[in-house]
Design an enzyme around this catalytic site. Structure first.
Site, PDB file in Angstrom:
ATOM      1  N   ASP A   1      41.813  65.861  51.407  1.00 29.32           N
ATOM      2  CA  ASP A   1      42.066  66.431  50.088  1.00 29.32           C
ATOM      3  C   ASP A   1      41.963  67.961  50.103  1.00 29.32           C
ATOM      4  O   ASP A   1      41.505  68.548  51.087  1.00 29.32           O
ATOM      5  CB  ASP A   1      41.091  65.842  49.045  1.00 29.32           C
TER       6      ASP A   1
ATOM      7  N   ASN B   1      29.315  59.074  42.548  1.00 28.71           N
ATOM      8  CA  ASN B   1      30.004  58.222  41.571  1.00 28.71           C
ATOM      9  C   ASN B   1      30.886  57.180  42.252  1.00 28.71           C
ATOM     10  O   ASN B   1      31.681  56.513  41.593  1.00 28.71           O
ATOM     11  CB  ASN B   1      30.838  59.086  40.604  1.00 28.71           C
TER      12      ASN B   1
ATOM     13  N   HIS C   1      33.243  57.775  44.534  1.00 22.48           N
ATOM     14  CA  HIS C   1      34.602  58.197  44.931  1.00 22.48           C
ATOM     15  C   HIS C   1      34.739  58.285  46.443  1.00 22.48           C
ATOM     16  O   HIS C   1      33.765  58.481  47.162  1.00 22.48           O
ATOM     17  CB  HIS C   1      35.019  59.502  44.227  1.00 22.48           C
TER      18      HIS C   1
ATOM     19  N   GLU D   1      38.666  59.273  42.131  1.00 19.63           N
ATOM     20  CA  GLU D   1      37.533  59.149  41.223  1.00 19.63           C
ATOM     21  C   GLU D   1      37.513  57.752  40.604  1.00 19.63           C
ATOM     22  O   GLU D   1      38.515  57.017  40.694  1.00 19.63           O
ATOM     23  CB  GLU D   1      37.667  60.202  40.110  1.00 19.63           C
TER      24      GLU D   1
HETATM   25  C1  F6R Z   1      35.716  65.598  50.768  1.00 25.16           C
HETATM   26  C2  F6R Z   1      35.785  64.365  50.015  1.00 25.16           C
HETATM   27  C3  F6R Z   1      34.675  63.854  49.171  1.00 25.16           C
HETATM   28  C4  F6R Z   1      33.306  63.918  49.851  1.00 25.16           C
HETATM   29  C5  F6R Z   1      32.218  63.349  48.947  1.00 25.16           C
HETATM   30  C6  F6R Z   1      30.835  63.527  49.528  1.00 25.16           C
HETATM   31  O1  F6R Z   1      36.865  65.794  51.566  1.00 25.16           O
HETATM   32  O2  F6R Z   1      36.793  63.781  50.076  1.00 25.16           O
HETATM   33  O3  F6R Z   1      34.962  62.521  48.828  1.00 25.16           O
HETATM   34  O4  F6R Z   1      33.339  63.208  51.047  1.00 25.16           O
HETATM   35  O5  F6R Z   1      32.266  63.965  47.693  1.00 25.16           O
HETATM   36  O6  F6R Z   1      30.533  64.884  49.560  1.00 25.16           O
HETATM   37  P1  F6R Z   1      29.137  65.403  50.161  1.00 25.16           P
HETATM   38  O7  F6R Z   1      29.157  65.046  51.592  1.00 25.16           O
HETATM   39  O8  F6R Z   1      29.173  66.888  49.934  1.00 25.16           O
HETATM   40  O9  F6R Z   1      28.074  64.708  49.402  1.00 25.16           O
END
Ligand code: F6R
Length: 246
Positions: free
Chosen positions: A67, A136, A138, A143
């Site tokens: 992303d 959450n 995701h 989301e």
């Molecule tokens: C990032 C992504 C997000 C993260 C997730 C966890 O490319 O796609 O889904 O993997 O938000 O983020 P952290 O590791 O910062 O808790």
């Protein structure tokens, strides 16, 4: 779905890095799906270390990132382009042309998403997708409310995600966090031949328990991973703390 419980974030990263290194050794033209975020920083540190020791050769590896924020120039300190360059790409021998990161500043974002899907198909598909998980539930920026058939597209970020990314680790306040992103869809992720999801700390324990033990539902996008035939969650004790039947 396989669950590997390790005793610390360092062991989670080491387990994942060793596994990825082995897989790249078996197939040098490996197509690796990359994630960003705090959880994977240690993993990339290990991959850089192995590369410096000559244990991984990235010269034929092709990557696709999950992303990117909409509206941030690539050179912005918080773009995922900058994150990947800082934590991995500038330290290993991967050719620039082999790196694919969605351009959140593209004039036509819809075309950008379609071309990205085409490039994944042309590359033969993602061999292994690395994932983190949001509190959450995701995966990438899919989301809660994201459906199983979604592909790469423009999405609005959930308020929880905006807050999680503005706690000082990345952005210093929520007004700075872009409101939209381009993200691989749930279907794009499920199409990967193999998936490794990494999660560390108690803060992720509820999302992990819902993804593993809960019903498969768009309200917890990570729960769709239950349907994948080769998906491993590599998590530490904290993230595993609410799992049933450990
Ligand atoms: C990032 C992504 C997000 C993260 C997730 C966890 O490319 O796609 O889904 O993997 O938000 O983020 P952290 O590791 O910062 O808790």
């Amino acid at each position: 779905m396989k669950i590997e419980i390790q005793s610390s974030p360092n062991e989670v990263a080491e387990f994942a890095a060793k596994y990825i290194a082995e897989r790249i050794k078996e197939k040098p033209e490996f197509v690796l799906g990359c994630a960003t975020g705090g959880t994977v920083v240690l993993l990339y540190q290990k991959l850089v270390e192995y590369s410096k020791l000559g244990l991984i050769d990235f010269s034929h590896v092709v990557t696709f990132n999950l992303d990117e924020y909409v509206g941030l120039p690539r050179e912005h300190s918080q773009s995922y382009y900058t994150f990947m360059s800082y934590h991995l790409f500038s330290h290993v021998n991967i050719p620039e042309d082999n790196i694919h990161i969605l351009n959140g500043g593209a004039k036509n974002l819809k075309d950008e998403c379609e071309q990205f899907e085409e490039l994944i198909t042309k590359s033969g598909g993602i061999d292994l997708q690395i994932l983190g998980i949001g509190r959450n539930g995701h995966i990438a920026f899919n989301e809660p409310g994201s459906f199983e058939d979604t592909t790469t597209r423009i999405v609005d970020l959930n308020y929880d995600t905006i807050l999680a990314n503005s706690d000082g680790r990345f952005f210093s306040n929520s007004n700075e966090v872009p409101r939209q992103a381009l993200t691989m869809g749930v279907a794009t992720i499920l199409n990967a031949k193999e998936i490794l999801l990494l999660a560390t700390s108690g803060g992720k324990s509820e999302a992990i328990a819902l993804a593993v033990n809960g019903p498969v539902t768009p309200l917890v996008p990570a729960s769709f991973l239950q349907k994948h035939s080769k998906c491993t969650f590599i998590i530490d004790d904290g993230a595993a703390s609410r799992l049933k039947n450990k």
